[in-house]
Motif scaffolding. Structure first.
Motif: not given
Length: 210
Positions: A56-60, A88-94, A149-151, A189-192
């Motif tokens: 999960t990439i979690l953003t606000f 199993d990859f997703q982005v979740v934004t609050l 602004t951070f994920a 790079d880190d997601i890879k």
């Protein structure tokens, strides 16, 4: 003497090189775990959003949807479009409650060039957004609109991943979406790395079963 020099070049140096690179793979083949057991996230799962066994990439966005969505499009272009089709990859934004219109507009923008099916939104009160953010135990803070602004990258075991020895920050808890270079370089790079880590583990498990 020349014979020994030739033997060193032919046999010893390749062995040293192998050991060097193999140790490098072991050191850098995994994205460091910065915070384990983010089980608090389970409280916010829905019929369509689950965190367990997901990358999960979690953003606000909080109460600042219009501004933060501009930064999020950096991630959409450099990260989401490339990787959202991986299992199993997703982005979740609050976001703040009553953001339905903003969410639909945002998704329609994504759908013009990609597929918004793996980008999810959780509408939460300010206090709940703050609770989730603080559970990450990073060195970052929400702004006065409960946005950032951070994920953050959360792995399948609901642990926070990042960099423990970043050349600029030391410990890097998250990626600044307002910085296109950071998104396209460090975050990409880190997601890879984390995707490769899980692909390697899957292949290893399949091989062991066979």
């Amino acid at each position: 003497m020349k014979k020994y020099a030739v033997l060193i070049v032919l046999f010893v140096l390749p062995l040293v090189a192998y050991l060097f690179f193999s140790s490098g793979i072991n050191s850098f083949g995994r994205l460091p775990v910065l915070k384990e057991n983010l089980s608090l996230l389970n409280e916010f799962e829905t019929d369509v959003i689950a965190f367990d066994n997901k990358i999960t990439i979690l953003t606000f966005f909080g109460n600042d949807f219009e501004v933060k969505k501009v930064h999020a499009f950096n991630m959409k272009e450099k990260i989401y479009d490339r990787y959202h089709k991986f299992d199993d990859f997703q982005v979740v934004t609050l976001v703040a409650p009553n953001s339905e219109d903003d969410i639909e507009e945002f998704k329609s923008e994504i759908n013009k060039t990609s597929d918004a099916a793996d980008w999810f939104f959780l509408e939460l009160p300010d206090a709940q957004i703050k609770k989730v953010f603080e559970s990450l135990e990073s060195d970052l803070k929400l702004d006065d609109k409960f946005s950032s602004t951070f994920a953050f990258v959360i792995d399948k075991k609901m642990s926070l991943r990042g960099r423990s020895d970043d050349e600029d920050e030391g410990t890097k808890y998250a990626y600044d979406l307002s910085n296109i270079k950071e998104v396209s370089d460090k975050m990409n790079d880190d997601i890879k790395i984390i995707l490769a880590e899980y692909r390697f583990a899957l292949k290893k498990n399949n091989a062991q079963r066979e």
